[in-house]
Structures are given as structure tokens and as C-alpha cells.
Design a protein around this motif. Structure first.
Motif, PDB file in Angstrom:
ATOM      1  N   GLY A  81       0.783  -1.267  -0.003  1.00 54.51           N
ATOM      2  CA  GLY A  81       0.112  -0.034  -0.074  1.00 54.51           C
ATOM      3  C   GLY A  81       0.948   1.178   0.110  1.00 54.51           C
ATOM      4  O   GLY A  81       0.470   2.278   0.565  1.00 54.51           O
TER       5      GLY A  81
ATOM      6  N   GLU B 261       1.185   1.975   8.188  1.00 54.03           N
ATOM      7  CA  GLU B 261      -0.497   1.666   8.175  1.00 54.03           C
ATOM      8  C   GLU B 261      -1.000   1.613   6.967  1.00 54.03           C
ATOM      9  O   GLU B 261      -2.218   0.768   6.714  1.00 54.03           O
ATOM     10  CB  GLU B 261      -1.028   3.271   9.101  1.00 54.03           C
ATOM     11  CG  GLU B 261      -2.385   2.755   9.460  1.00 54.03           C
ATOM     12  CD  GLU B 261      -2.910   3.870  10.332  1.00 54.03           C
ATOM     13  OE1 GLU B 261      -4.159   3.725  10.885  1.00 54.03           O
ATOM     14  OE2 GLU B 261      -2.368   4.640  10.612  1.00 54.03           O
ATOM     15  N   THR B 262      -0.713   2.194   5.808  1.00 55.20           N
ATOM     16  CA  THR B 262      -1.145   2.205   4.491  1.00 55.20           C
ATOM     17  C   THR B 262      -1.214   0.750   3.917  1.00 55.20           C
ATOM     18  O   THR B 262      -2.207   0.376   3.146  1.00 55.20           O
ATOM     19  CB  THR B 262      -0.572   3.024   3.391  1.00 55.20           C
ATOM     20  OG1 THR B 262       0.935   2.832   3.464  1.00 55.20           O
ATOM     21  CG2 THR B 262      -0.691   4.597   3.879  1.00 55.20           C
TER      22      THR B 262
ATOM     23  N   PHE C   4      -1.856  -1.796   5.822  1.00 44.37           N
ATOM     24  CA  PHE C   4      -3.067  -2.377   6.348  1.00 44.37           C
ATOM     25  C   PHE C   4      -4.430  -1.760   6.030  1.00 44.37           C
ATOM     26  O   PHE C   4      -5.375  -2.528   5.803  1.00 44.37           O
ATOM     27  CB  PHE C   4      -2.969  -2.058   8.171  1.00 44.37           C
ATOM     28  CG  PHE C   4      -1.951  -3.237   8.589  1.00 44.37           C
ATOM     29  CD1 PHE C   4      -2.252  -4.233   9.147  1.00 44.37           C
ATOM     30  CD2 PHE C   4      -0.652  -2.746   8.543  1.00 44.37           C
ATOM     31  CE1 PHE C   4      -1.354  -5.103   9.964  1.00 44.37           C
ATOM     32  CE2 PHE C   4       0.277  -3.517   8.938  1.00 44.37           C
ATOM     33  CZ  PHE C   4      -0.144  -4.870   9.877  1.00 44.37           C
ATOM     34  N   GLN C   5      -4.325  -0.711   5.764  1.00 41.77           N
ATOM     35  CA  GLN C   5      -5.575   0.089   4.917  1.00 41.77           C
ATOM     36  C   GLN C   5      -5.822  -0.445   3.679  1.00 41.77           C
ATOM     37  O   GLN C   5      -6.950  -0.736   3.324  1.00 41.77           O
ATOM     38  CB  GLN C   5      -5.482   1.580   4.743  1.00 41.77           C
ATOM     39  CG  GLN C   5      -5.219   2.248   6.127  1.00 41.77           C
ATOM     40  CD  GLN C   5      -4.823   3.812   5.741  1.00 41.77           C
ATOM     41  OE1 GLN C   5      -4.434   4.100   4.932  1.00 41.77           O
ATOM     42  NE2 GLN C   5      -5.053   4.624   6.952  1.00 41.77           N
ATOM     43  N   ALA C   6      -4.747  -1.003   2.763  1.00 38.78           N
ATOM     44  CA  ALA C   6      -5.119  -1.691   1.407  1.00 38.78           C
ATOM     45  C   ALA C   6      -5.914  -2.804   1.675  1.00 38.78           C
ATOM     46  O   ALA C   6      -6.546  -3.403   0.569  1.00 38.78           O
ATOM     47  CB  ALA C   6      -3.570  -1.866   0.882  1.00 38.78           C
TER      48      ALA C   6
ATOM     49  N   ASP D 135      -8.008  -3.731   4.282  1.00 38.13           N
ATOM     50  CA  ASP D 135      -8.852  -3.547   5.451  1.00 38.13           C
ATOM     51  C   ASP D 135      -8.353  -4.250   6.802  1.00 38.13           C
ATOM     52  O   ASP D 135      -9.133  -4.763   7.554  1.00 38.13           O
ATOM     53  CB  ASP D 135     -10.209  -4.133   5.000  1.00 38.13           C
ATOM     54  CG  ASP D 135     -10.673  -3.376   3.645  1.00 38.13           C
ATOM     55  OD1 ASP D 135     -10.333  -2.167   3.634  1.00 38.13           O
ATOM     56  OD2 ASP D 135     -11.480  -4.024   2.730  1.00 38.13           O
TER      57      ASP D 135
ATOM     58  N   ASP E 175      -6.363  -4.512  10.288  1.00 32.17           N
ATOM     59  CA  ASP E 175      -6.375  -3.650  11.654  1.00 32.17           C
ATOM     60  C   ASP E 175      -4.921  -3.261  12.228  1.00 32.17           C
ATOM     61  O   ASP E 175      -4.310  -4.233  12.785  1.00 32.17           O
ATOM     62  CB  ASP E 175      -7.049  -4.492  12.885  1.00 32.17           C
ATOM     63  CG  ASP E 175      -7.378  -3.878  14.096  1.00 32.17           C
ATOM     64  OD1 ASP E 175      -6.734  -2.871  14.450  1.00 32.17           O
ATOM     65  OD2 ASP E 175      -8.056  -4.355  14.966  1.00 32.17           O
ATOM     66  N   PHE E 176      -4.539  -2.279  12.071  1.00 29.51           N
ATOM     67  CA  PHE E 176      -3.236  -1.722  12.151  1.00 29.51           C
ATOM     68  C   PHE E 176      -2.992  -1.715  13.900  1.00 29.51           C
ATOM     69  O   PHE E 176      -1.736  -2.254  14.082  1.00 29.51           O
ATOM     70  CB  PHE E 176      -2.831  -0.323  11.729  1.00 29.51           C
ATOM     71  CG  PHE E 176      -1.619   0.123  11.617  1.00 29.51           C
ATOM     72  CD1 PHE E 176      -0.473  -0.561  11.091  1.00 29.51           C
ATOM     73  CD2 PHE E 176      -1.372   1.360  12.811  1.00 29.51           C
ATOM     74  CE1 PHE E 176       0.958   0.026  11.341  1.00 29.51           C
ATOM     75  CE2 PHE E 176      -0.087   1.718  12.862  1.00 29.51           C
ATOM     76  CZ  PHE E 176       0.973   1.129  12.158  1.00 29.51           C
TER      77      PHE E 176
END
Length: 269
Positions: A41, A105-106, A108-110, A112, A114-115
Motif C-alpha cells: 500500500g 499503516e497504509t 493495512f488500509q490496503a 482492510d 487492523d493496524f
């Protein structure tokens, strides 16, 4: 100290054939190990590390193959354990599995993910994966590994400051991986001292960029270790890690021509 390499191509100018040739070149020019990073991400493409390890297993015969670092919490542990065991089998047992919770963190965002729960998820996943590699049932999952893959690969914990995870790496797993990109020389040395003090085994410093066109100056312990300098000075900088007691150093290269790879490999022997 062993010398490993990771390929960091400019993707815009790279084909699958270029990448495969670089993997084979790492072994041909005498590197001890070949390593793969894990990003998903961050706006740049790098091959999936497990897929790349499987390719490296097919293209090489004896070089060690590893991840530095595979972000375990981005994937389901059973599915991940299956893919890792497959690459371990295909490599003939040459895998070194460097794992961590992740720090970007990105990524994990990519997916979905849980960071905030990443350290908890890592701690829960690793014993589960090890059990599956031993051939044990974990809930409804049972990988029933073939004898040649039984037990899975060694696990090395990636941790930078590592107040908690360096002792875990030393006491529960097979080694520790530190990042020259994210740690100063002083932090690397201090982490290694703690790792050895806890009885730790294999210690690896990774993510060391190479650029022989740069004008390197003198490094202090407050600096990050890189090889952005001429070859003679680069050799001196690698010696810092050897003198500190690291078992392996892993450099990153963009130029995988035989001439360049041979020059990089000659920095430490």
C-alpha cells in the motif's frame, strides 16, 4: 559475516525476465542469500514476496532465500502458512522466514487490516503456523505436510528498537533481523548486544542501499549505515557490522548486471 542481496528495480523499466535474470545472477555472483521485501500500500510495486521466493527457488540451487520482512498480520495465518510451506518445499529447505508486525499503516488500509492489533495478531499467528508445519491440526485446518517440508522454515523476528520483541526473537525463535534503513548504527549495535545477552542466534542487518556514484563521508554511530560511496569505503562500512558481530548483512541493488553484482559481492568475503 555472510553477504545477502535484495533486488530493488525501477519497475518502469523492468520485465519479468529482467527480474528472473537478477535472481539467478545473485547466485551466480556468489551471494550467500537472496531477500524479498513486503509492501502493498505504498504506491510502488514489488512482487509478492512468497511468489518471488518460489520463483527464486526454481531459478537457483543453493542460495538461501528469505523475507525481510513479511508482514504476517496482513494475511490469514492458515492460508499464509500453506503458501510459506509450499515455497519452503520448492526451495529444498532453503527458506529463511523473516517476519514482523508491520510498521506502515497504509499497507493495512490496503487490505482492510487492523493496524492497531498487528502485534497481537503476529503473536497469535506464529505458533499457529508452526503447529501446522509440524503436521498438527489447528481447528479445522491440517496441512499434512510432506516429509520434505515437515517443520517449516526457520523464523527470524524483524524488530527495530525491540524492547519486547528482541528477547522473544532470542528465546522463542531462530534469529533477529534489524533494518539499517530505520536504525542508526548505535541502535543496531545496542540491539545486537541485547539479542546476544538473551542467548540469541542468527543476527541479520538488512536494507543497506548501494550506490557507488555517491560521495560518501565519514559515518558516526548516530548515522544510518549505507553503501552510498565508492567500493573501498563501502567495504569499510560493511566491516562495521562484521566487527559488531552480525552474522549477515543484506544489501539492496538496482543494477543486476554481472559486473555490478560481482563488484558488490566482492565488498565482503
Amino acid at each position: 559475516m555472510r553477504l545477502g542481496v535484495s533486488l530493488n528495480f525501477d519497475g518502469a523499466a523492468t520485465t519479468g525476465g529482467d527480474y528472473a535474470a537478477g535472481l539467478a545472477m545473485a547466485e551466480r555472483t556468489g551471494f550467500d542469500s537472496l531477500w524479498f521485501f513486503d509492501t502493498i500500500g505504498r504506491g510502488t510495486f514489488r512482487p509478492d514476496p512468497i511468489s518471488a521466493m518460489a520463483a527464486a527457488a526454481a531459478l537457483t540451487e543453493h542460495i538461501e532465500i528469505g523475507t525481510c520482512i513479511l508482514q504476517v498480520p496482513l494475511r490469514h495465518p492458515v492460508e499464509l502458512a500453506h503458501r510459506i510451506l509450499s515455497a519452503h518445499f520448492l526451495s529444498g529447505g532453503r527458506l529463511l522466514l523473516g517476519v514482523g508486525a508491520g510498521s506502515t499503516e497504509t499497507d493495512f488500509q490496503a487490505v482492510d487490516g487492523d493496524f492497531k492489533a498487528r502485534f497481537r495478531d503476529l503473536e497469535a499467528a506464529l505458533p499457529r503456523m508452526r503447529s501446522l508445519w509440524r503436521g498438527e491440526a489447528v481447528g479445522a485446518a491440517n496441512l499434512t505436510p510432506w516429509p520434505a517440508a515437515q517443520g517449516g522454515p526457520p523464523i527470524l523476528i524483524g524488530s527495530w528498537a525491540g524492547s519486547r520483541w528482541i528477547p522473544i526473537a532470542a528465546q522463542q525463535y531462530d534469529g533477529w533481523i534489524a533494518s539499517a534503513r530505520f536504525c542508526t548504527i548505535a541502535t543496531l549495535k545496542e540491539g545486537l548486544k541485547r539479542f546476544r545477552g538473551e542467548g540469541g542466534g542468527r543476527a541479520i542487518a538488512t536494507n543497506i542501499p548501494v550506490d557507488f556514484t555517491a560521495n560518501g563521508g565519514t559515518l558516526s554511530d548516530d548515522d544510518h549505515l549505507d553503501l552510498r560511496c565508492g567500493p573501498a569505503q563501502a567495504a569499510d562500512r560493511l566491516q562495521i557490522l562484521a566487527d559488531a558481530g552480525f552474522d549477515d548483512a543484506v544489501v539492496t541493488v538496482a543494477d543486476t548486471t554481472e559486473e555490478h553484482m560481482t563488484t558488490v559481492r566482492a565488498l565482503y568475503s
